[in-house]
Design a protein around this motif. Structure first.
Motif, mmCIF file in Angstrom:
data_model
loop_
_atom_site.group_PDB
_atom_site.id
_atom_site.type_symbol
_atom_site.label_atom_id
_atom_site.label_comp_id
_atom_site.label_asym_id
_atom_site.label_seq_id
_atom_site.Cartn_x
_atom_site.Cartn_y
_atom_site.Cartn_z
ATOM 1 N N ILE A 1 47.602 -22.818 -44.711
ATOM 2 C CA ILE A 1 47.045 -21.767 -45.572
ATOM 3 C C ILE A 1 46.565 -20.598 -44.726
ATOM 4 N N GLY A 2 45.847 -20.925 -43.628
ATOM 5 C CA GLY A 2 45.355 -19.871 -42.739
ATOM 6 C C GLY A 2 46.490 -19.038 -42.175
ATOM 7 N N PHE A 3 47.543 -19.723 -41.676
ATOM 8 C CA PHE A 3 48.673 -18.994 -41.103
ATOM 9 C C PHE A 3 49.364 -18.147 -42.159
ATOM 10 N N ALA A 4 49.567 -18.725 -43.357
ATOM 11 C CA ALA A 4 50.259 -17.997 -44.421
ATOM 12 C C ALA A 4 49.450 -16.784 -44.850
ATOM 13 N N MET A 5 48.138 -16.972 -44.941
ATOM 14 C CA MET A 5 47.228 -15.908 -45.348
ATOM 15 C C MET A 5 47.354 -14.701 -44.425
ATOM 16 N N ILE A 6 47.281 -14.975 -43.139
ATOM 17 C CA ILE A 6 47.313 -13.876 -42.170
ATOM 18 C C ILE A 6 48.710 -13.248 -42.145
ATOM 19 N N MET A 7 49.742 -14.082 -42.400
ATOM 20 C CA MET A 7 51.102 -13.548 -42.427
ATOM 21 C C MET A 7 51.314 -12.600 -43.609
ATOM 22 N N THR A 8 50.679 -12.892 -44.746
ATOM 23 C CA THR A 8 50.864 -11.995 -45.894
ATOM 24 C C THR A 8 50.346 -10.604 -45.572
ATOM 25 N N VAL A 9 49.383 -10.519 -44.661
ATOM 26 C CA VAL A 9 48.864 -9.206 -44.281
ATOM 27 C C VAL A 9 49.700 -8.577 -43.175
ATOM 28 N N MET A 10 50.088 -9.379 -42.188
ATOM 29 C CA MET A 10 50.717 -8.815 -40.992
ATOM 30 C C MET A 10 52.229 -8.689 -41.077
ATOM 31 N N LEU A 11 52.853 -9.632 -41.767
ATOM 32 C CA LEU A 11 54.313 -9.716 -41.696
ATOM 33 C C LEU A 11 54.965 -8.622 -42.533
ATOM 34 N N LYS A 12 55.683 -7.729 -41.827
ATOM 35 C CA LYS A 12 56.520 -6.767 -42.533
ATOM 36 C C LYS A 12 57.962 -7.156 -42.250
ATOM 37 N N LYS A 13 58.887 -6.519 -42.982
ATOM 38 C CA LYS A 13 60.290 -6.887 -42.829
ATOM 39 C C LYS A 13 60.730 -6.746 -41.369
ATOM 40 N N GLN A 14 60.273 -5.679 -40.708
ATOM 41 C CA GLN A 14 60.693 -5.430 -39.328
ATOM 42 C C GLN A 14 60.178 -6.495 -38.376
ATOM 43 N N LEU A 15 59.167 -7.254 -38.813
ATOM 44 C CA LEU A 15 58.558 -8.226 -37.903
ATOM 45 C C LEU A 15 59.117 -9.642 -38.081
ATOM 46 N N VAL A 16 60.016 -9.826 -39.064
ATOM 47 C CA VAL A 16 60.591 -11.157 -39.294
ATOM 48 C C VAL A 16 61.248 -11.727 -38.034
ATOM 49 N N PRO A 17 61.998 -10.894 -37.241
ATOM 50 C CA PRO A 17 62.574 -11.445 -36.004
ATOM 51 C C PRO A 17 61.526 -12.064 -35.087
ATOM 52 N N PHE A 18 60.326 -11.476 -35.088
ATOM 53 C CA PHE A 18 59.285 -11.998 -34.201
ATOM 54 C C PHE A 18 58.754 -13.332 -34.705
ATOM 55 N N ALA A 19 58.735 -13.491 -36.030
ATOM 56 C CA ALA A 19 58.323 -14.778 -36.588
ATOM 57 C C ALA A 19 59.328 -15.852 -36.174
ATOM 58 N N LEU A 20 60.626 -15.511 -36.249
ATOM 59 C CA LEU A 20 61.655 -16.462 -35.837
ATOM 60 C C LEU A 20 61.552 -16.778 -34.349
ATOM 61 N N LEU A 21 61.307 -15.729 -33.570
ATOM 62 C CA LEU A 21 61.158 -15.896 -32.129
ATOM 63 C C LEU A 21 60.029 -16.882 -31.830
ATOM 64 N N GLY A 22 58.895 -16.669 -32.474
ATOM 65 C CA GLY A 22 57.739 -17.536 -32.247
ATOM 66 C C GLY A 22 58.052 -18.983 -32.600
ATOM 67 N N TYR A 23 58.735 -19.173 -33.739
ATOM 68 C CA TYR A 23 59.092 -20.525 -34.165
ATOM 69 C C TYR A 23 60.003 -21.195 -33.151
ATOM 70 N N ALA A 24 61.037 -20.469 -32.722
ATOM 71 C CA ALA A 24 62.000 -21.053 -31.780
ATOM 72 C C ALA A 24 61.325 -21.397 -30.457
ATOM 73 N N LEU A 25 60.479 -20.489 -29.973
ATOM 74 C CA LEU A 25 59.813 -20.732 -28.690
ATOM 75 C C LEU A 25 58.915 -21.956 -28.762
ATOM 76 N N ALA A 26 58.228 -22.119 -29.907
ATOM 77 C CA ALA A 26 57.273 -23.218 -30.032
ATOM 78 C C ALA A 26 57.990 -24.528 -30.340
#
Lengths: 274, 264
Positions: free
Chosen positions: B191-216
């Motif tokens: 919930i915490g992660f999703a909450m902060i993502m609803t504020v921060m995540l814009k379309k241009q930042l989706v690649p960075f979300a994928l990057l973070g997931y793959a790295l982790a």
């Protein structure tokens, strides 16, 4: 009244540091209004100290609705002080004070709450997770040194440049905040994959194999999922939460209740475990 | 383990300081920091760190919002939850988080109540100033922070002191429910992660979300490594933006000069 210029650099610095007191009188009728007056008190006292009527009047005038970001407020108080020190009355400074309130709240909140805080929070929480005892102390240091630097930077900016800077400032700020968001999103996505814990303990027993009584008659579903994609369930669940907040407008209460219910029910039927 | 009176008092003072620090904006009212103090006072830092980290991530998104909005308070998991995890043998950091959510919500309402209670302060301050009572004005302007410290002290002290009662209550919770809360506690950070993502995540930042997931998930990099790789892209973007802004500015000045030359 003409320009008296009695305020020195140390008065500006002192007022900048007093930004910490902005919310000492926070309330639901004028938000930070009372705090604003409190911040300005020593500087006003120096300016109008020999005239208690005037001091009381100015302090009283400043107790009006105010709500902005505490880290950027030194920008406003510095401008305000510079104008007051040059003999301007409150009614002449009031416009700029009120005009800056909204934009600085927006810029400041997005910078401090959505970039700096989540970044340090995730980094140091994960260090704490790895049992590094001083992680909370480092968190406080990193957070406060950064915010103090911003406060002093803003205070100096306000004093030097005054009003014409706000547009240039917000362009630079949004560039910084865009770059910070990139780091933030990368880190948060990575942590969502690591720190949300969901483990399937359910195993699927094939009846044909079970009949033969083979020891390897069960299929570990979690191992199967890990082969498809690691951390698949945590990521999917985070995405579900994201969807419910963004598209369905769910509140945190509903999400917490949903999560607790799902957790209890799925562990009760032995689908999820620890 | 038993909590002595001195320890309960210290926890009260620590909570008072941290809660007041929320108004000062010094980030003491975070689960990570709150629980650390409890760990130091009760001499169980490892449990405190685990509680603080889990709750910090779960509450990360709760703190965001426009100024003046009141989120569920991290004192719930940070103080009460950590106390539970340290003093009660059956309670893990995850189940402590789930168990302490009601406290976080209760404290949230308490805080709204304090803000509402303080709504009369501006009026009182103006009256004090009219009478030229500057000392009284300063006291009134500090009332909210004084109330915060008082409320914080009471929460910490009473929380620590009534742990025995809470312990009996928690012991009445059946094992299957505790396991369920444990599972839920592991899921709450989503919930915490999703909450902060609803504020921060814009379309241009989706690649960075994928990057973070793959790295982790695939490369299993530690968080600092993920942050550094993110920083590489962020700095690259920042410098490119700088150049982009500089380039058209130069172009216009030269064209102006040229046209001026022609004109002359």
């Amino acid at each position: 009244m003409t320009g008296s210029n009695v305020l020195t650099n140390s008065d500006y610095h002192k007022t900048t540091l007093r930004a910490y007191f902005l919310q000492n009188g926070f309330n639901y009728s004028n938000y930070q209004g009372l705090g604003y007056s409190l911040i300005m008190y020593p500087a006003f006292k120096k300016l109008y100290g020999n005239d208690p009527d005037k001091l009381a009047e100015v302090l009283s005038e400043n107790i009006e609705f105010y709500n902005t970001n505490p880290n950027l407020i030194p920008f406003i108080t510095s401008i305000h002080l510079a104008m007051a020190d040059n003999g301007l009355e409150y009614k002449e400074t009031r416009g700029i004070k009120m005009a800056l309130m909204g934009p600085l709240a927006g810029i400041g909140d997005s910078l401090s709450q959505f970039c700096i805080a989540p970044l340090f929070s995730t980094i140091f929480a994960s260090l704490a997770m790895n049992n590094i005892a001083l992680a909370p102390v480092f968190f406080l240091l990193a957070e406060n040194i950064t915010l103090l630097a911003i406060k002093f930077g803003m205070g100096a900016y306000g004093k030097r440049l005054g009003t014409s800077m706000i547009e240039k400032l917000s362009a630079k700020m949004s560039q910084i905040s865009d770059a910070a968001s990139m780091v933030g999103v990368t880190v948060i996505a990575g942590l969502a994959a690591t720190f949300v814990k969901m483990k399937v303990t359910l195993t699927y027993a094939s009846s044909a194999k079970a009949a033969k009584g083979a020891a390897t008659s069960t299929v570990d579903i979690q191992a199967l999922l890990d082969k498809v994609a690691p951390a698949l369930l945590p990521v999917l669940y985070t995405l579900l939460m994201y969807y419910l907040i963004k598209k369905r407008g769910w509140t945190t209460y509903k999400l917490v209740i949903l999560t607790v219910v799902i957790g209890i029910v799925l562990s009760l039927v032995h689908v999820l475990g620890v | 383990m038993h909590i002595t009176l001195i320890q309960a008092l210290l926890i009260g003072l620590w909570t008072a300081f941290c809660y007041a620090g929320m108004l000062w904006g010094i980030y003491t009212n975070r689960a990570l920091v709150l629980s650390f103090g409890v760990g130091v006072i009760l001499n169980d830092i490892p449990t405190a760190l685990a509680c603080g980290a889990v709750a910090e991530l779960a509450f990360m998104g709760f703190g965001v919002g426009a100024g003046g909005t009141v989120p569920p308070n991290p004192i719930g998991p940070g103080i009460i939850g950590t106390l539970m995890a340290i003093t009660m043998s059956g309670v893990t950091p995850q189940s402590a988080l789930a168990l302490s959510i009601p406290f976080a919500v209760a404290i949230q309402f308490l805080q709204t109540f304090v803000y509402t209670l303080c709504a009369g302060l501006p009026e009182a301050a103006s009256n004090a100033l009219k009478a030229h009572k500057f000392g009284k004005f300063r006291l009134i302007a500090n009332t909210t922070v004084i109330l915060f410290a008082t409320v914080g002290f009471l929460l910490g002290f009473l929380g620590a002191y009534s742990m025995d009662t809470l312990k009996t209550l928690v012991n009445m919770i059946p094992a299957w429910l505790l396991t369920g809360l444990n599972v839920a506690g592991g899921m709450l950070p989503a919930i915490g992660f999703a909450m902060i993502m609803t504020v921060m995540l814009k379309k241009q930042l989706v690649p960075f979300a994928l990057l973070g997931y793959a790295l982790a998930a695939y490369l299993q990099l530690p968080v600092i490594g993920i942050a550094i790789i993110g920083l590489v892209f962020a700095l690259k973007f920042y410098f490119e933006q700088d150049e982009k802004q500089a380039a058209p500015a130069q172009a216009t000045t030269t064209s102006q000069e040229e046209s001026r030359d022609d004109w002359i």
